[in-house]
Motif scaffolding. Structure first.
Motif, short mmCIF file in Angstrom:
data_model
loop_
_atom_site.label_atom_id
_atom_site.label_comp_id
_atom_site.label_asym_id
_atom_site.label_seq_id
_atom_site.Cartn_x
_atom_site.Cartn_y
_atom_site.Cartn_z
N LEU A 67 48.15 51.69 39.15
CA LEU A 67 46.83 51.91 39.75
C LEU A 67 45.81 52.27 38.69
O LEU A 67 44.69 51.76 38.68
CB LEU A 67 46.93 53.01 40.82
N ALA A 68 46.19 53.12 37.76
CA ALA A 68 45.28 53.48 36.66
C ALA A 68 44.95 52.25 35.82
O ALA A 68 43.80 52.05 35.41
CB ALA A 68 45.90 54.58 35.80
N ALA A 69 45.96 51.41 35.57
CA ALA A 69 45.73 50.19 34.79
C ALA A 69 44.77 49.26 35.52
O ALA A 69 43.91 48.63 34.89
CB ALA A 69 47.06 49.50 34.51
N LEU A 70 44.90 49.16 36.83
CA LEU A 70 43.97 48.34 37.61
C LEU A 70 42.54 48.86 37.49
O LEU A 70 41.60 48.08 37.37
CB LEU A 70 44.40 48.30 39.08
N ARG A 71 42.39 50.18 37.54
CA ARG A 71 41.05 50.77 37.38
C ARG A 71 40.47 50.45 36.01
O ARG A 71 39.30 50.11 35.88
CB ARG A 71 41.11 52.28 37.57
N MET A 72 41.30 50.58 34.98
CA MET A 72 40.85 50.28 33.63
C MET A 72 40.43 48.82 33.52
O MET A 72 39.40 48.50 32.90
CB MET A 72 41.95 50.62 32.63
N ARG A 73 41.19 47.94 34.13
CA ARG A 73 40.88 46.51 34.09
C ARG A 73 39.56 46.23 34.79
O ARG A 73 38.75 45.43 34.32
CB ARG A 73 42.03 45.73 34.73
N ARG A 74 39.32 46.88 35.94
CA ARG A 74 38.05 46.68 36.65
C ARG A 74 36.87 47.12 35.81
O ARG A 74 35.83 46.45 35.78
CB ARG A 74 38.06 47.45 37.98
N VAL A 75 37.01 48.24 35.11
CA VAL A 75 35.93 48.71 34.24
C VAL A 75 35.68 47.69 33.13
O VAL A 75 34.54 47.32 32.86
CB VAL A 75 36.25 50.10 33.65
N LEU A 76 36.73 47.22 32.52
CA LEU A 76 36.61 46.24 31.44
C LEU A 76 35.98 44.94 31.95
O LEU A 76 35.11 44.36 31.30
CB LEU A 76 37.98 45.97 30.82
N ASP A 77 36.39 44.48 33.11
CA ASP A 77 35.86 43.24 33.68
C ASP A 77 34.37 43.34 34.02
O ASP A 77 33.67 42.33 34.05
CB ASP A 77 36.65 42.84 34.94
#
Length: 114
Positions: A67-77
């Motif tokens: 879940l944390a990785a998904l959040r990080m990916r959304r920020v990066l995207d």
């Protein structure tokens, strides 16, 4: 709250309905709040749902780290200069985290260790 709901789902004996999740969380949460959290987790691909009768049964597909990785990916995207964001992220890491990241990046592309 998302992490708590995800933790409850990961401890479930199998797919469960929102009422079961609410019972496990306890406290003063409303059923609609739990449904909102589950729906948001589904949008993040952290849970799946399947209709069973009139209700949905939910199942975790990710853990808290996922879940944390998904959040990080959304920020990066959401950023236009990915290189700058990644560069600043890496330079802000502690030496131990930087070493860990370097070790992870040295794995074969499929992520499996030899």
């Amino acid at each position: 709250m998302e992490a708590q709901v995800l933790a409850v789902l990961r401890q479930a004996p199998g797919p469960v309905n929102a009422g079961w999740v609410l019972d496990q969380l306890g406290g003063d949460l409303a059923y609609t709040t739990v449904m909102t959290i589950l729906t948001r987790l589904q949008a993040k691909r952290a849970v799946t749902r399947e209709r069973v009768g009139r209700f949905f049964e939910w199942c975790a597909t990710s853990d808290e780290a996922g879940l944390a990785a998904l959040r990080m990916r959304r920020v990066l995207d959401a950023e236009s200069d990915r290189e700058a964001v990644l560069a600043r992220f890496v330079t802000a890491l502690s030496p131990d985290d930087e070493r860990l990241l370097r070790d992870l990046l040295n794995l074969p592309e499929d992520g499996a260790e030899d």
